[in-house]
Motif scaffolding. Sequence first.
Motif, mmCIF file in Angstrom:
data_model
loop_
_atom_site.group_PDB
_atom_site.id
_atom_site.type_symbol
_atom_site.label_atom_id
_atom_site.label_comp_id
_atom_site.label_asym_id
_atom_site.label_seq_id
_atom_site.Cartn_x
_atom_site.Cartn_y
_atom_site.Cartn_z
ATOM 1 N N ALA A 282 8.692 29.558 -5.977
ATOM 2 C CA ALA A 282 9.265 28.381 -5.321
ATOM 3 C C ALA A 282 9.708 27.349 -6.374
ATOM 4 O O ALA A 282 10.766 26.723 -6.238
ATOM 5 N N TYR A 283 8.906 27.210 -7.432
ATOM 6 C CA TYR A 283 9.328 26.323 -8.530
ATOM 7 C C TYR A 283 10.615 26.847 -9.165
ATOM 8 O O TYR A 283 11.560 26.099 -9.410
ATOM 9 N N ASP A 284 10.646 28.187 -9.410
ATOM 10 C CA ASP A 284 11.813 28.758 -10.081
ATOM 11 C C ASP A 284 13.096 28.572 -9.261
ATOM 12 O O ASP A 284 14.183 28.431 -9.819
ATOM 13 N N LEU A 285 12.956 28.580 -7.931
ATOM 14 C CA LEU A 285 14.147 28.457 -7.076
ATOM 15 C C LEU A 285 14.436 27.009 -6.688
ATOM 16 O O LEU A 285 15.331 26.749 -5.890
ATOM 17 N N GLY A 286 13.682 26.069 -7.211
ATOM 18 C CA GLY A 286 13.918 24.666 -6.875
ATOM 19 C C GLY A 286 13.422 24.295 -5.483
ATOM 20 O O GLY A 286 13.906 23.344 -4.873
ATOM 21 N N LEU A 287 12.431 25.062 -4.964
ATOM 22 C CA LEU A 287 11.867 24.756 -3.648
ATOM 23 C C LEU A 287 10.550 23.994 -3.788
ATOM 24 O O LEU A 287 9.912 23.645 -2.803
ATOM 25 N N LEU A 288 10.138 23.765 -5.022
ATOM 26 C CA LEU A 288 9.002 22.890 -5.342
ATOM 27 C C LEU A 288 9.379 22.170 -6.635
ATOM 28 O O LEU A 288 10.262 22.621 -7.366
ATOM 29 N N GLY A 289 8.666 21.090 -6.899
ATOM 30 C CA GLY A 289 8.911 20.365 -8.143
ATOM 31 C C GLY A 289 9.804 19.151 -7.920
ATOM 32 O O GLY A 289 9.789 18.556 -6.836
ATOM 33 N N GLN A 290 10.567 18.817 -8.955
ATOM 34 C CA GLN A 290 11.413 17.622 -8.885
ATOM 35 C C GLN A 290 12.655 17.900 -8.053
ATOM 36 O O GLN A 290 13.266 18.955 -8.168
ATOM 37 N N ASN A 291 13.071 16.942 -7.249
ATOM 38 C CA ASN A 291 14.348 16.993 -6.516
ATOM 39 C C ASN A 291 14.567 18.346 -5.819
ATOM 40 O O ASN A 291 15.485 19.097 -6.144
ATOM 41 N N ILE A 292 13.704 18.589 -4.851
ATOM 42 C CA ILE A 292 13.742 19.875 -4.148
ATOM 43 C C ILE A 292 15.075 20.065 -3.433
ATOM 44 O O ILE A 292 15.531 19.177 -2.711
ATOM 45 N N LEU A 293 15.711 21.209 -3.647
ATOM 46 C CA LEU A 293 17.026 21.532 -3.076
ATOM 47 C C LEU A 293 18.044 20.424 -3.349
ATOM 48 O O LEU A 293 18.925 20.146 -2.539
ATOM 49 N N GLY A 294 17.895 19.798 -4.504
ATOM 50 C CA GLY A 294 18.862 18.780 -4.892
ATOM 51 C C GLY A 294 18.731 17.447 -4.176
ATOM 52 O O GLY A 294 19.566 16.555 -4.337
ATOM 53 N N THR A 295 17.685 17.284 -3.371
ATOM 54 C CA THR A 295 17.493 16.002 -2.680
ATOM 55 C C THR A 295 16.605 15.103 -3.541
ATOM 56 O O THR A 295 16.165 15.503 -4.625
ATOM 57 N N ASP A 296 16.295 13.913 -3.071
ATOM 58 C CA ASP A 296 15.420 13.049 -3.869
ATOM 59 C C ASP A 296 13.944 13.225 -3.503
ATOM 60 O O ASP A 296 13.091 12.430 -3.907
ATOM 61 N N PHE A 297 13.617 14.309 -2.793
ATOM 62 C CA PHE A 297 12.215 14.588 -2.475
ATOM 63 C C PHE A 297 11.612 15.509 -3.538
ATOM 64 O O PHE A 297 12.187 16.547 -3.863
ATOM 65 N N SER A 298 10.470 15.092 -4.080
ATOM 66 C CA SER A 298 9.768 15.890 -5.096
ATOM 67 C C SER A 298 8.352 16.162 -4.631
ATOM 68 O O SER A 298 7.700 15.280 -4.044
ATOM 69 N N PHE A 299 7.869 17.367 -4.879
ATOM 70 C CA PHE A 299 6.529 17.742 -4.404
ATOM 71 C C PHE A 299 5.972 18.856 -5.273
ATOM 72 O O PHE A 299 6.681 19.805 -5.598
ATOM 73 N N ASP A 300 4.703 18.731 -5.674
ATOM 74 C CA ASP A 300 4.036 19.748 -6.485
ATOM 75 C C ASP A 300 2.885 20.358 -5.703
ATOM 76 O O ASP A 300 2.177 19.650 -4.973
ATOM 77 N N VAL A 301 2.688 21.662 -5.866
ATOM 78 C CA VAL A 301 1.576 22.352 -5.203
ATOM 79 C C VAL A 301 0.857 23.224 -6.212
ATOM 80 O O VAL A 301 1.508 23.855 -7.057
ATOM 81 N N GLU A 302 -0.457 23.263 -6.163
ATOM 82 C CA GLU A 302 -1.195 24.243 -6.946
ATOM 83 C C GLU A 302 -2.407 24.748 -6.161
ATOM 84 O O GLU A 302 -2.826 24.141 -5.169
#
Lengths: 585, 159
Positions: A282-302
């Motif tokens: 999900a991190y590699d595809l930009g579905l987690l981390g900074q600016n998810i899917l190019g939006t201004d929403f950022s979220f980290d999971v572990e």
Amino acid sequence: MTVQTESSFNAILEEARRRWDNLTAGDRPWIRVGTGLAGEAAGGFEVVAAVKAALEQHQVAANVSEVGTLGLCFAEPLLDVQTPGGPRVFYSQVTPELAERIVREHVAGGDPLAEHAIGYLGTQAQAPPGIPNLADHPMMALQQRIALRNAGNIDPSDLHQYIANGGYAALNKALTEITPEATLGEVRTSGLRGRGGAAFPAGIKWGFLAGNPDPNKYILCNCEEGDPGAFNDRGILESDPATVVEGITIAGYACNANRGYIFIRHGHNQPIDRTRAVIQQAYDLGLLGQNILGTDFSFDVEVALTGDSYVSGEETALMEAIEGKRSMPRYRPPFPAQVGVFGKPSNINNVKTLAYVPEIVARGGEWFAGIGTQPDPDNRINGSSGTAILCLSGDITYTGLIEVPLGMTLRQVLFDMAGGVPNGKTMKVLQTGGPLGGVLSASDANLDLVLDFDVFRAAGAILGSGGIIVADEDTCVVDLTRNLIAFCQYESCGKCFPCRMGMSHLLEVLERISNLEGTEEDLALMRNIGENMQAGSLCGHGQLGFNPVSSALRYFGHEFDAHIREKRHTGDCPDQVFSPRLTRR
Amino acid sequence: MDDGTLQLIDRAVNDQPQSTVTVLSSLLAIEDAIGYIPTEAVEAVAARMDATVNDVWAVATFYPNFRFEPPTDIRVEVCWGPSCHVMGATAVIAAAQESLGLSDEGDTPDGKATLHYNTCLGACAHAPVMAINHHLAGRITPDVARSRIAAALSSNPAH
């Protein structure tokens, strides 16, 4: 980082679909083997090794995937073969020898082994001769699979397979089409109640966190699941962890939180490894981390791990364990939505609760609210929407993990689906809701109970985690109750003395009764201990810890009388009671 | 303690993959690496986490999955939770004790094997469940328990 105006999701989806088409209708067969915890216990890994060796030996090209569980645990190891563009043909209780034959005759030769097949999944036109439709199997026919929609179908460690099957459409919709408030609104409308045991409305709980202006907020996903007899949380994480990762991300968006933890017991390797794998993708595809899917929403999971401690599943003890401490419950207030993990506002949901979220957001809260039971205020029924994810174990023909609409009766589940008790025996006991739940009789009245959080509570049971252990006529209820209290004693964290001492004392009394040395006074003594535990304990472990005894006395008081007054056993009790003890130092 | 083990401890504590590193996560990493928590490990965790040795011991002794002596070659776990109990775990435990010459959980006198009671191994649908060296096996009868333990003992010659 530049924030794109258009979501990058379509490109991801296109690639995921290309890969999926290649797997299901490409140039080679696809073999899937169940290797969840039940699959492993039945020998699933040996089957995978045998399949790979046979492919090599017969020079056959095929894709092989380890999947989680389809839920038909009794049939594990479950192996299925899908020839390109064809149906999936399932083989049950596969041995390494049978696996070799399946590879030789079906995968290489194109001839399904009808006499070993439990069923096929596909269109009517694809039906292989002599093999029934698996969708008509009693354990499958009455299911409505929402949280389990992908379980057993996709490789749980491959995020592309999740996306190809509709995954991340909900997050994309939430991020690009609706606001966090509207996302929270869908969950509220759905009526989704927490699946961890308390059945508190998830939308209201999320609202507590959403309303907190702190810039650092946490979403915690609870997969501690020490409940013996309940394996649905682990079943979801070992079969489709991505639905939980997407669900926790959506919860983060709706609550304006920025960090999530998925909390799993150390040693349960399939759930841990597979969840970690999809988080990385999900991190590699930009579905987690900074600016998810190019939006201004950022979220980290572990993933956070705990040691062996049942009480770690309690929400404040869970936060202690994430912080790396002894998992003992905290005082409340302050509640987690004010002061949670690392002192920051937090929301805790069970795995199942979060697993529903993507479908609720994708299809709308109204759709989910339409499934299940409706409110009936006259009888103090609040309504339970959605499905129940049940784990069936013990003396039952078909053991496994099923998802059925709430409102179904226990009788439908245990007889129509699971086939009742094997070997011509009579069903005697239903142990529901984990060790703090109830010991119910399998009476007509109880079998007619509908799956509903409030109906179960009124019957002295907890639907809660969804574990149902069935015991037949040979089971001694006093002995089973003693075993449950031994578990509760072993798992008491020791913080509150009414629980720590009470559990030990209850266990002593129950051992005495089991050994036919109990006295009339013991029943009153147990009730006295139970009242003190309930009044004087900080968390559910002590507060609910008397439930097994109180429900057993309510439904099977005569068995306690038989032990105490008539000095006789009421089932095949072991000669020696086995009650390991533990004091957590 | 040999240098190799000290290195393994150091690596387990300092190379944790996740970003949240705690006393508990460090202890679990060490357990995965060397199978037990020696005093040196407690000291390493205390140093890494800026905690006292007492703080680390408090966490280590709370969770029954940690052991404090070097592991034996064969770890036999038997579940005694309610699903397994209903399906006959008591007899499986008795068989395991008999095979190992033990009357309770713990290490065998020759230091070759360990018996550990577990409250849930997670495969309740295949109860009763046991695990040998973390490999699960379900629907265990006393005879199957005896033969699996015998096979494990004979494949691991004594030190």
